[in-house]
Design a protein around this motif. Structure first.
Motif, PDB file in Angstrom:
ATOM      1  N   TYR A 249     -23.231 -42.707   0.469  1.00 43.35           N
ATOM      2  CA  TYR A 249     -24.557 -42.110   0.348  1.00 43.35           C
ATOM      3  C   TYR A 249     -25.674 -43.134   0.578  1.00 43.35           C
ATOM      4  O   TYR A 249     -26.718 -42.793   1.140  1.00 43.35           O
ATOM      5  CB  TYR A 249     -24.710 -41.449  -1.022  1.00 43.35           C
ATOM      6  N   LEU A 286     -27.873 -39.002  -4.437  1.00 36.90           N
ATOM      7  CA  LEU A 286     -27.890 -37.649  -3.882  1.00 36.90           C
ATOM      8  C   LEU A 286     -29.265 -37.003  -4.025  1.00 36.90           C
ATOM      9  O   LEU A 286     -29.698 -36.251  -3.139  1.00 36.90           O
ATOM     10  CB  LEU A 286     -26.826 -36.790  -4.568  1.00 36.90           C
ATOM     11  N   ILE A 356     -25.599 -30.374  -1.607  1.00 33.91           N
ATOM     12  CA  ILE A 356     -26.061 -31.508  -2.412  1.00 33.91           C
ATOM     13  C   ILE A 356     -26.438 -31.031  -3.811  1.00 33.91           C
ATOM     14  O   ILE A 356     -26.101 -31.668  -4.823  1.00 33.91           O
ATOM     15  CB  ILE A 356     -27.255 -32.208  -1.739  1.00 33.91           C
TER      16      ILE A 356
END
Length: 379
Positions: A249, A286, A356
């Motif tokens: 990420y 995230l 997400i």
């Protein structure tokens, strides 16, 4: 639970050791016995003059298919025992004939082991004069230097021995060649076992690299937008990143704003997959990625008025290509893109945002549990 598009295969070698790896445990013998279809050998030798002609191609495909199948079964059986490698591989081929029929048999046997990659100790300059190196280690070092020289001189041959050596020793300089071989499969007529062999070699090589080395190469190529084979290259990187659980990420957040639009969509596609594991630190990552995706892929259509045949105006969407889109339509009839710039079938930013949010919800439930409900009895 892990989500994996392609299983990390156990290493397979004919050697009794894995250079650069420490064998922690020998788990036992694994073996496979396979038989080719009846008649293949008699067909070949009945027309021996054709053996080196048209029939040899069919014969080679049969043998290649047997080899691939046997190798995959050995890998499966080693992994069932808890191993990540098969050493001492031995393959024997036999012909059995009788009553006008022939069969071709393959017997493969090896030892399943669990091995860990060794970290080479750093040698200080003052220690170099007294350091010894074994003949085997010197042979490996010479072969490695020759391989790197061949890479630098564009004279590298992508044969089986080269693939095995580069994989066993995790030679990072071989990475572009491995990635190029996988990219070229998208435009190659190769099918069947031969295609499977190349795919397995590529995945095994990148699985042998350290995660940092593999990510460095794959994410750099994921951001390439220009060039004749850029699309095929990004597709190859997508499959490797998702299949080997190399989703990162932080890396995605760093590269998304800098990439061109085609590369941004490829990076977005990587979000469909999961990393090898999650931690509490992934919650803010995230959250930041969700904001980035929404900002990088905004709603592009604007309201406009289109003159109707009977006079007056009729509301519609104005696409960036200059075409007008009816309010009920989801894609432009001219450019084929929707209001966020995505074609049908592409992984959509709305889907990414939704997924997400679902992962964030699950991570918060796991790492930041809410307070237990009050179970005190009240009068």
């Amino acid at each position: 639970m892990r989500y994996r598009a392609y299983r990390k295969s156990a290493l397979v070698t004919t050697a009794s050791q894995l250079e650069g790896w420490e064998i922690v445990e020998h788990l036992g013998l694994v073996s496979v016995h396979r038989v080719a279809g009846t008649g293949i050998v008699s067909d070949i030798f009945a027309g021996f003059s054709d053996f080196f002609g048209g029939r040899s191609e069919s014969y080679g495909k049969q043998l290649s298919g047997l080899y691939v199948e046997a190798t995959e079964l050995l890998q499966d059986r080693a992994e069932m025992l808890g191993g990540n490698a098969v050493i001492g591989l031995r393959i024997d081929f036999d012909e059995i004939s009788g009553q006008g029929k022939s069969m071709f048999m393959l017997n493969a046997v090896g030892t399943a082991v669990f091995a860990q990659r060794q970290q080479a100790p750093r040698i200080r300059d003052e220690e170099r004069d007294t350091r010894r190196i074994s003949a085997d280690d010197m042979a490996v070092l010479l072969r490695k230097n020759q391989l790197l020289a061949d890479i630098g001189g564009n004279t590298l041959r992508l044969d089986e021995e080269t693939w095995n050596f580069a994989t066993e020793h995790a030679i990072t300089g071989f990475g572009p060649y491995a990635l190029g071989a996988f990219r070229d499969l998208s435009k190659s007529p190769i099918e069947g076992p031969a295609r499977d062999i190349i795919t397995k070699r590529v995945f095994s090589y990148f699985a042998a690299l350290s995660p940092d080395d593999a990510k460095r190469l794959l994410y750099a190529n994921l951001t390439i937008s220009e060039g004749q084979d850029a699309g095929a290259l990004r597709k190859a990187c997508e499959q490797l990143v998702t299949g080997l659980e190399l989703v990162d990420y932080e890396e995605l957040a760093r590269r998304l704003p800098q990439a061109g639009r085609p590369a941004q969509k490829s990076l977005l596609t990587v979000l469909r997959a999961h990393p090898a594991s999650y931690s509490m630190d992934d919650i803010p990552r995230l959250e930041a990625l969700k904001v980035q995706v929404e900002e990088i892929f905004p709603h592009l259509w604007s309201r406009t008025s289109v003159k109707s045949l009977f006079g007056g105006g009729k509301e519609a969407w104005a696409c960036g290509c200059g075409n007008s889109v009816r309010l009920g339509d989801t894609h432009c009839g001219n450019c084929g893109l929707d209001a966020w710039g995505f074609a049908q079938g592409q992984y959509h930013r709305n889907t990414a945002v939704l997924e997400i949010e679902e992962r964030l919800k699950s991570l918060r439930e796991y790492f930041v549990p809410s307070e237990a409900p009050d179970t005190t009895l009240h009068a």
